[in-house]
Design a protein around this motif. Structure first.
Motif, mmCIF file in Angstrom:
data_model
loop_
_atom_site.group_PDB
_atom_site.id
_atom_site.type_symbol
_atom_site.label_atom_id
_atom_site.label_comp_id
_atom_site.label_asym_id
_atom_site.label_seq_id
_atom_site.Cartn_x
_atom_site.Cartn_y
_atom_site.Cartn_z
ATOM 1 N N GLY A 98 -8.399 -9.826 2.912
ATOM 2 C CA GLY A 98 -7.535 -8.986 2.082
ATOM 3 C C GLY A 98 -6.578 -9.893 1.352
ATOM 4 N N MET A 99 -6.303 -9.598 0.086
ATOM 5 C CA MET A 99 -5.391 -10.480 -0.644
ATOM 6 C C MET A 99 -4.303 -9.648 -1.322
ATOM 7 N N VAL A 100 -3.078 -10.120 -1.196
ATOM 8 C CA VAL A 100 -1.957 -9.469 -1.869
ATOM 9 C C VAL A 100 -1.260 -10.507 -2.738
ATOM 10 N N PHE A 101 -1.162 -10.214 -4.013
ATOM 11 C CA PHE A 101 -0.584 -11.143 -4.980
ATOM 12 C C PHE A 101 0.887 -10.814 -5.219
ATOM 13 N N GLN A 102 1.493 -11.678 -6.043
ATOM 14 C CA GLN A 102 2.893 -11.479 -6.399
ATOM 15 C C GLN A 102 3.105 -10.091 -7.009
ATOM 16 N N GLN A 103 2.252 -9.762 -7.941
ATOM 17 C CA GLN A 103 2.359 -8.444 -8.563
ATOM 18 C C GLN A 103 0.987 -7.839 -8.602
ATOM 19 N N TRP A 104 0.805 -6.855 -7.812
ATOM 20 C CA TRP A 104 -0.485 -6.198 -7.793
ATOM 21 C C TRP A 104 -0.348 -4.910 -8.579
ATOM 22 N N ASN A 105 -1.090 -4.798 -9.654
ATOM 23 C CA ASN A 105 -1.045 -3.546 -10.383
ATOM 24 C C ASN A 105 -2.139 -2.633 -9.855
ATOM 25 N N SER A 106 -1.698 -1.649 -9.105
ATOM 26 C CA SER A 106 -2.659 -0.650 -8.643
ATOM 27 C C SER A 106 -3.110 0.162 -9.848
ATOM 28 N N PHE A 107 -4.210 0.881 -9.698
ATOM 29 C CA PHE A 107 -4.704 1.663 -10.833
ATOM 30 C C PHE A 107 -3.688 2.751 -11.197
ATOM 31 N N PRO A 108 -3.166 2.710 -12.435
ATOM 32 C CA PRO A 108 -2.063 3.609 -12.787
ATOM 33 C C PRO A 108 -2.467 5.086 -12.852
ATOM 34 N N HIS A 109 -3.763 5.331 -13.089
ATOM 35 C CA HIS A 109 -4.192 6.724 -13.243
ATOM 36 C C HIS A 109 -4.624 7.334 -11.915
ATOM 37 N N LEU A 110 -4.490 6.560 -10.838
ATOM 38 C CA LEU A 110 -4.849 7.082 -9.519
ATOM 39 C C LEU A 110 -3.595 7.194 -8.654
ATOM 40 N N THR A 111 -3.567 8.216 -7.801
ATOM 41 C CA THR A 111 -2.441 8.342 -6.864
ATOM 42 C C THR A 111 -2.525 7.231 -5.818
ATOM 43 N N ALA A 112 -1.455 7.115 -5.043
ATOM 44 C CA ALA A 112 -1.445 6.120 -3.961
ATOM 45 C C ALA A 112 -2.659 6.335 -3.063
ATOM 46 N N LEU A 113 -2.896 7.579 -2.701
ATOM 47 C CA LEU A 113 -4.029 7.902 -1.823
ATOM 48 C C LEU A 113 -5.353 7.490 -2.458
ATOM 49 N N ALA A 162 -7.315 6.354 4.425
ATOM 50 C CA ALA A 162 -6.271 5.989 3.463
ATOM 51 C C ALA A 162 -4.922 6.571 3.879
ATOM 52 N N ILE A 163 -4.954 7.804 4.359
ATOM 53 C CA ILE A 163 -3.699 8.428 4.809
ATOM 54 C C ILE A 163 -3.121 7.630 5.981
ATOM 55 N N GLU A 164 -4.018 7.222 6.873
ATOM 56 C CA GLU A 164 -3.601 6.420 8.023
ATOM 57 C C GLU A 164 -2.962 5.093 7.563
ATOM 58 N N GLN A 165 -3.610 4.436 6.598
ATOM 59 C CA GLN A 165 -3.083 3.156 6.103
ATOM 60 C C GLN A 165 -1.733 3.342 5.405
ATOM 61 N N SER A 178 5.100 9.630 2.618
ATOM 62 C CA SER A 178 5.701 10.620 1.710
ATOM 63 C C SER A 178 5.289 10.380 0.260
ATOM 64 N N LYS A 179 4.582 9.286 -0.002
ATOM 65 C CA LYS A 179 4.217 8.940 -1.388
ATOM 66 C C LYS A 179 2.715 9.084 -1.655
ATOM 67 N N ILE A 180 2.035 9.731 -0.755
ATOM 68 C CA ILE A 180 0.577 9.823 -0.832
ATOM 69 C C ILE A 180 0.085 10.296 -2.200
ATOM 70 N N ASN A 181 0.771 11.291 -2.739
ATOM 71 C CA ASN A 181 0.305 11.852 -4.017
ATOM 72 C C ASN A 181 1.073 11.317 -5.219
ATOM 73 N N SER A 182 1.857 10.265 -5.015
ATOM 74 C CA SER A 182 2.596 9.677 -6.137
ATOM 75 C C SER A 182 1.716 8.696 -6.888
ATOM 76 N N GLN A 195 7.667 -0.513 -2.752
ATOM 77 C CA GLN A 195 6.639 0.465 -2.375
ATOM 78 C C GLN A 195 5.287 0.095 -2.973
ATOM 79 N N GLN A 196 5.298 -0.430 -4.202
ATOM 80 C CA GLN A 196 4.031 -0.841 -4.828
ATOM 81 C C GLN A 196 3.383 -1.981 -4.051
ATOM 82 N N GLN A 197 4.198 -2.900 -3.556
ATOM 83 C CA GLN A 197 3.626 -3.992 -2.767
ATOM 84 C C GLN A 197 3.102 -3.482 -1.433
ATOM 85 N N ARG A 198 3.801 -2.493 -0.867
ATOM 86 C CA ARG A 198 3.285 -1.920 0.383
ATOM 87 C C ARG A 198 1.995 -1.153 0.111
#
Ligand SMILES: Nc1ncnc2c1ncn2[C@@H]1O[C@H](COP(=O)(O)OP(=O)(O)O)[C@@H](O)[C@H]1O
Ligand SMILES: [Mg+2]
Length: 240
Positions: free
Chosen positions: A80-95, A117-120, A128-132, A141-144
């Motif tokens: 698993g790799m986590v970078f300085q700034q990971w841009n998650s897909f903006p059109h998808l919720t956290a879940l 995913a909910i577990e992770q 509390s941010k599952i659907n954000s 939060q984005q890094q988490r």
């Protein structure tokens, strides 16, 4: 678990890694510190096969990363790799972000990927941010979320490349706490970091990189309290 032998990496004529020898044991937390440009990120990219190498060998669980016969996609599932700034897909919720790769890469069912995913997300404190959407999350939060995405692939090793460097100071702690939690759970981790207190408190060993050479490696007490190399002493005197 990870064995690096005499690793040489060049970009054109620029020698970036000049013969690195390093073994990382299962369950070990290794922090890598050193000045900008010393080759820390390049080492991580070599470990997950994102960069070619000129000489030497990297094996993960006895699989040679740079053997043309190695299935890199399969190997990378261990990492698993986590970078300085990971841009998650903006059109998808956290879940959806966390469930995506397990569905596509691992072929998990929607139900299973979603439950996992909910577990992770709960694990990294984002229930509390599952659907954000990512844009509604703070940098911490984005890094988490990035960590949760990596964990969803059930990696055996986590590689962190300055995961907190782009964050506002008040957000660094929550990400380091998440990394600390993973370490306490026994995750094998290689953390390139500028957070000296994290390196000191959480790592089993700390490596100091200087101009493409692993100048010094040892338990944090030794590296921070009694550095053997003048380069290490000089670096530490500047960052403290
Ligand atoms: N893709 C690339 N092409 C050419 N040079 C690179 C590339 N990536 C990194 N470098 C160079 O390699 C050296 C080490 O970079 P890097 O591994 O990013 O260092 P660090 O992560 O320790 O700051 C630097 O001199 C950098 O400019
Ligand atoms: Mg770097």
């Amino acid at each position: 678990m990870i064995e690096i032998k005499n690793l040489h990496k060049q970009f054109g004529n620029l020698e970036v890694l000049k013969g690195i020898d390093l073994t990382v044991n299962r369950g070990e937390v290794l922090s890598i510190i050193g000045a900008s440009g010393s080759g820390k990120s390049t080492l991580l990219y070599c470990i997950n096969g994102l960069e070619s190498i000129q000489a030497g060998d990297i094996t993960i669980d006895d699989i040679r990363v740079h053997d043309p016969k190695t299935d890199l996609n399969k190997l990378r599932q261990k990492l698993g790799m986590v970078f300085q700034q990971w841009n998650s897909f903006p059109h998808l919720t956290a879940l959806e972000n966390v469930a995506l790769a397990p569905r596509i890469v691992k072929g998990k069912s929607k139900t299973e990927a979603t439950e996992k995913a909910i577990e992770q997300l709960r694990h990294v404190g984002l229930e509390s941010k599952i659907n954000s959407y990512p844009s509604a999350l703070s940098g911490g939060q984005q890094q988490r979320l990035a960590i949760a995405r990596a964990l969803a692939m059930e990696p055996e090793v986590m590689l962190f490349d300055e995961a907190t460097s782009a964050l506002d100071p008040e957000l660094v702690g929550e990400v380091l706490d998440t990394m600390r939690m993973l370490a306490s759970e026994g995750m094998t981790m290689i953390c390139v970091t500028h957070e000296m207190s994290f390196a000191r408190d959480v790592s089993d060993r700390v490596a100091y990189f200087h101009q493409g050479i692993m100048e010094e490696i040892g338990p944090p007490e030794q590296l921070f309290n009694n550095p053997q190399s003048a380069h290490t002493r000089n670096f530490l005197s500047k960052v403290r």
